[in-house]
Design a protein around this motif. Structure first.
Motif, PDB file in Angstrom:
ATOM      1  N   ARG A 162       0.265  -1.012   0.089  1.00  0.00           N
ATOM      2  CA  ARG A 162       0.083  -0.153  -0.113  1.00  0.00           C
ATOM      3  C   ARG A 162       0.755   1.153  -0.191  1.00  0.00           C
ATOM      4  NH1 ARG A 162      -4.292  -2.017   4.388  1.00  0.00           N
ATOM      5  NH2 ARG A 162      -5.583  -3.469   3.588  1.00  0.00           N
ATOM      6  N   HIS A 163       1.895   1.814   0.801  1.00  0.00           N
ATOM      7  CA  HIS A 163       2.827   2.573   0.793  1.00  0.00           C
ATOM      8  C   HIS A 163       2.929   3.034  -0.852  1.00  0.00           C
ATOM      9  CE1 HIS A 163       5.591   5.240   2.839  1.00  0.00           C
ATOM     10  NE2 HIS A 163       6.690   4.787   2.085  1.00  0.00           N
ATOM     11  N   LEU A 164       4.295   1.833  -0.772  1.00  0.00           N
ATOM     12  CA  LEU A 164       4.129   2.094  -2.207  1.00  0.00           C
ATOM     13  C   LEU A 164       3.463   2.143  -3.590  1.00  0.00           C
ATOM     14  CD1 LEU A 164       7.116  -1.064  -2.273  1.00  0.00           C
ATOM     15  CD2 LEU A 164       7.940   0.853  -2.335  1.00  0.00           C
ATOM     16  N   ALA A 165       2.690   1.283  -3.483  1.00  0.00           N
ATOM     17  CA  ALA A 165       1.928   1.532  -5.083  1.00  0.00           C
ATOM     18  C   ALA A 165       0.832   3.421  -4.451  1.00  0.00           C
ATOM     19  CB  ALA A 165       0.522   1.064  -4.503  1.00  0.00           C
ATOM     20  N   GLY A 166       1.314   4.504  -2.976  1.00  0.00           N
ATOM     21  CA  GLY A 166       0.459   5.155  -2.504  1.00  0.00           C
ATOM     22  C   GLY A 166       1.348   5.688  -3.652  1.00  0.00           C
ATOM     23  N   ARG A 167       2.207   5.772  -3.816  1.00  0.00           N
ATOM     24  CA  ARG A 167       3.676   6.872  -3.796  1.00  0.00           C
ATOM     25  C   ARG A 167       3.862   6.660  -5.335  1.00  0.00           C
ATOM     26  NH1 ARG A 167       2.776   5.818   1.000  1.00  0.00           N
ATOM     27  NH2 ARG A 167       3.450   7.040   2.531  1.00  0.00           N
ATOM     28  N   ALA A 168       3.575   5.746  -6.174  1.00  0.00           N
ATOM     29  CA  ALA A 168       4.317   5.506  -7.810  1.00  0.00           C
ATOM     30  C   ALA A 168       3.413   5.917  -8.971  1.00  0.00           C
ATOM     31  CB  ALA A 168       4.716   3.972  -8.189  1.00  0.00           C
ATOM     32  N   ARG A 169       3.644   5.980  -9.810  1.00  0.00           N
ATOM     33  CA  ARG A 169       3.653   6.856 -10.967  1.00  0.00           C
ATOM     34  C   ARG A 169       1.925   4.884 -11.688  1.00  0.00           C
ATOM     35  NH1 ARG A 169       4.153   6.230 -16.774  1.00  0.00           N
ATOM     36  NH2 ARG A 169       5.988   5.825 -16.357  1.00  0.00           N
ATOM     37  N   ARG A 170       2.959   4.022 -11.559  1.00  0.00           N
ATOM     38  CA  ARG A 170       2.019   3.311 -12.008  1.00  0.00           C
ATOM     39  C   ARG A 170       2.881   1.516 -11.205  1.00  0.00           C
ATOM     40  NH1 ARG A 170       5.634   2.680 -17.688  1.00  0.00           N
ATOM     41  NH2 ARG A 170       7.378   2.765 -16.666  1.00  0.00           N
TER      42      ARG A 170
ATOM     43  N   SER B   2       2.450  -6.496 -11.107  1.00  0.00           N
ATOM     44  CA  SER B   2       3.256  -7.581 -10.434  1.00  0.00           C
ATOM     45  C   SER B   2       3.270  -8.061 -11.345  1.00  0.00           C
ATOM     46  CB  SER B   2       1.843  -7.734  -9.725  1.00  0.00           C
ATOM     47  OG  SER B   2       0.812  -8.259 -10.889  1.00  0.00           O
ATOM     48  N   LEU B   3       4.388  -9.437 -10.701  1.00  0.00           N
ATOM     49  CA  LEU B   3       4.740 -10.596 -11.423  1.00  0.00           C
ATOM     50  C   LEU B   3       3.866 -11.565 -11.041  1.00  0.00           C
ATOM     51  CD1 LEU B   3       8.527  -9.418 -11.735  1.00  0.00           C
ATOM     52  CD2 LEU B   3       7.036  -9.027 -13.397  1.00  0.00           C
ATOM     53  N   CYS B   4       3.547 -12.373 -11.806  1.00  0.00           N
ATOM     54  CA  CYS B   4       3.194 -13.617 -11.017  1.00  0.00           C
ATOM     55  C   CYS B   4       2.287 -13.687 -10.712  1.00  0.00           C
ATOM     56  CB  CYS B   4       4.951 -14.547 -11.107  1.00  0.00           C
ATOM     57  SG  CYS B   4       4.091 -16.468 -11.103  1.00  0.00           S
ATOM     58  N   THR B   5       2.929 -14.356  -9.368  1.00  0.00           N
ATOM     59  CA  THR B   5       1.520 -14.018  -8.044  1.00  0.00           C
ATOM     60  C   THR B   5       1.432 -13.235  -7.242  1.00  0.00           C
ATOM     61  OG1 THR B   5       3.255 -15.520  -6.853  1.00  0.00           O
ATOM     62  CG2 THR B   5       1.512 -16.512  -7.514  1.00  0.00           C
ATOM     63  N   GLY B   6       2.443 -12.145  -7.780  1.00  0.00           N
ATOM     64  CA  GLY B   6       2.362 -11.218  -6.955  1.00  0.00           C
ATOM     65  C   GLY B   6       0.859 -10.039  -6.881  1.00  0.00           C
ATOM     66  N   ALA B   7       0.311 -10.426  -7.726  1.00  0.00           N
ATOM     67  CA  ALA B   7      -1.128 -10.625  -7.478  1.00  0.00           C
ATOM     68  C   ALA B   7      -1.377 -10.347  -7.251  1.00  0.00           C
ATOM     69  CB  ALA B   7      -1.487 -10.530  -8.862  1.00  0.00           C
ATOM     70  N   PHE B   8      -1.299 -11.347  -6.297  1.00  0.00           N
ATOM     71  CA  PHE B   8      -1.864 -11.738  -4.575  1.00  0.00           C
ATOM     72  C   PHE B   8      -1.960 -10.631  -3.610  1.00  0.00           C
ATOM     73  CE2 PHE B   8      -2.359 -15.689  -6.460  1.00  0.00           C
ATOM     74  CZ  PHE B   8      -4.215 -16.415  -6.068  1.00  0.00           C
ATOM     75  N   VAL B   9      -0.244 -10.037  -3.988  1.00  0.00           N
ATOM     76  CA  VAL B   9      -0.289  -9.478  -2.662  1.00  0.00           C
ATOM     77  C   VAL B   9      -1.142  -8.238  -2.616  1.00  0.00           C
ATOM     78  CG1 VAL B   9       1.279  -7.177  -1.483  1.00  0.00           C
ATOM     79  CG2 VAL B   9       2.397 -10.174  -2.474  1.00  0.00           C
ATOM     80  N   LEU B  10      -1.292  -7.739  -4.207  1.00  0.00           N
ATOM     81  CA  LEU B  10      -1.731  -6.548  -4.728  1.00  0.00           C
ATOM     82  C   LEU B  10      -3.443  -6.835  -4.413  1.00  0.00           C
ATOM     83  CD1 LEU B  10      -0.644  -5.621  -8.041  1.00  0.00           C
ATOM     84  CD2 LEU B  10      -0.225  -4.584  -6.526  1.00  0.00           C
ATOM     85  N   GLY B  11      -3.904  -7.832  -4.148  1.00  0.00           N
ATOM     86  CA  GLY B  11      -5.249  -7.881  -3.716  1.00  0.00           C
ATOM     87  C   GLY B  11      -6.029  -8.019  -2.297  1.00  0.00           C
ATOM     88  N   ALA B  12      -4.215  -8.423  -1.948  1.00  0.00           N
ATOM     89  CA  ALA B  12      -4.682  -8.454  -0.126  1.00  0.00           C
ATOM     90  C   ALA B  12      -3.862  -6.925  -0.019  1.00  0.00           C
ATOM     91  CB  ALA B  12      -2.699  -9.475   0.538  1.00  0.00           C
ATOM     92  N   ALA B  13      -3.499  -6.247  -0.934  1.00  0.00           N
ATOM     93  CA  ALA B  13      -3.719  -4.858  -0.064  1.00  0.00           C
ATOM     94  C   ALA B  13      -5.316  -3.654  -0.609  1.00  0.00           C
ATOM     95  CB  ALA B  13      -2.545  -3.937  -1.029  1.00  0.00           C
ATOM     96  N   GLY B  14      -5.835  -4.303  -1.144  1.00  0.00           N
ATOM     97  CA  GLY B  14      -7.347  -4.214  -1.703  1.00  0.00           C
ATOM     98  C   GLY B  14      -6.693  -3.303  -3.117  1.00  0.00           C
ATOM     99  N   LEU B  15      -5.886  -3.113  -3.857  1.00  0.00           N
ATOM    100  CA  LEU B  15      -5.518  -2.128  -5.038  1.00  0.00           C
ATOM    101  C   LEU B  15      -6.476  -3.311  -6.441  1.00  0.00           C
ATOM    102  CD1 LEU B  15      -1.985  -1.258  -3.442  1.00  0.00           C
ATOM    103  CD2 LEU B  15      -3.911  -0.020  -4.122  1.00  0.00           C
TER     104      LEU B  15
END
Length: 298
Positions: free
Chosen positions: A78-86, A89-102
């Motif tokens: 959440r911290h990183l996504a909130g400070r990035a232009r874009r 996710s790679l492979c199962t990294g999407a599960f981290v974004l999902g858990a973060a509500g993104l």
């Protein structure tokens, strides 16, 4: 390790083409991490100390689809996504974004073996099956470790244009001939004689008919058992293996100057429309656009 190494190589290669990226590897606590392969990875900083950022790429991991992610992982994403232009996710990294509500309300993908699990866990997302890259606004998700190169090349084209993308792609894209020890799909030739015989036939003639029923009949096993054998030997289904071989063949034909029409029929897709849908699904561009971008340096 591939989730980190593949994008890093693309960005590093782009420096030879007058492009410049500063890469920073973060972890939720700033400590070095041990990858799934057992190799240790040096970490530059604590994710919570970073920002502002241009691009955040969340790497995957074998256990992410099945384990509960820690608060530290979710907070870091959440911290990183909130400070990035874009965000990507790679492979199962999407599960981290999902858990973060993104992922809520977004069109996304992940490793094909976990797309249904991702959809079940995060029903507010629209999970796309059988696609290498999915872009939804400033969010880009990718399927599988090998998609790291495709994802990073996509980012490179967005940032630097066709010239840099073409130079880097020429340096990194290597096509393996069918009679090599490694198939064009990048998988080792299977040890199981039934699967090896079928994959050799498919590689030798991608234009033939290869329905699951046809392949199972040739192997004298049930379709279900054949799917199990393919999963064990080449980590995919028979249908996806056939599509991958045809895709590799079509891309190679286009690289060698064949027309889109010829590439479609010579690779076994049967029609330009089927070839077009496959290219858009896997690369996000049409075969004609791919051929122009790959073979033209502005």
């Amino acid at each position: 390790m591939l989730d980190i190494a593949a994008p890093s190589e693309v960005f590093a290669e782009s420096r030879h083409a007058s492009s410049n990226y500063e890469l920073v590897i973060c972890s939720p606590d700033g400590k070095n991490i041990k990858t799934g392969s057992g190799l240790s990875l040096h970490v530059d900083s604590d994710a919570h100390d970073e920002g502002p950022l241009d691009t955040v790429i969340i790497a995957g991991g074998c256990s992410m689809p099945t384990r509960a992610l820690t608060f530290e992982h979710i907070s870091a994403a959440r911290h990183l996504a909130g400070r990035a232009r874009r965000v990507a996710s790679l492979c199962t990294g999407a599960f981290v974004l999902g858990a973060a509500g993104l992922l809520d309300g977004r069109k996304v993908t992940t490793h094909w073996n976990h797309t249904q699990r991702l959809q079940d866990r995060y029903p507010q997302a629209e999970v796309v099956h059988d696609s290498e890259l999915v872009t939804d606004g400033n969010l880009i998700t990718s399927a599988g470790e090998s998609a790291g190169i495709a994802l990073t090349l996509h980012l490179l084209r967005e940032d630097q244009g066709n010239k840099v993308h073409s130079v880097v792609a020429r340096d990194l894209l290597v096509y393996q001939p069918p009679d090599n020890d490694v198939a064009s799909t990048g998988k080792l030739i299977p040890r199981n004689p039934l699967v090896r015989k079928l994959t050799e036939e498919i590689l030798a003639d991608p234009t033939a008919q290869y329905t699951l029923a046809d392949l199972a009949r040739r192997a004298a096993v049930s379709p279900r058992h054949l799917c199990r054998l393919f999963q064990e030997e080449v980590q995919t289904t028979p249908a996806k293996f056939v599509e991958q071989v045809r895709f590799d063949s079509a891309r190679s034909l286009l690289d060698n100057g064949e027309s889109v029409t010829n590439a479609a029929f010579m690779s076994g897709f049967g029609s330009m429309e089927t070839l077009r849908r496959t290219f858009i699904s896997r690369l996000g561009i049409s075969p004609r656009a791919y051929q122009h971008r790959f073979n033209t340096v502005a």
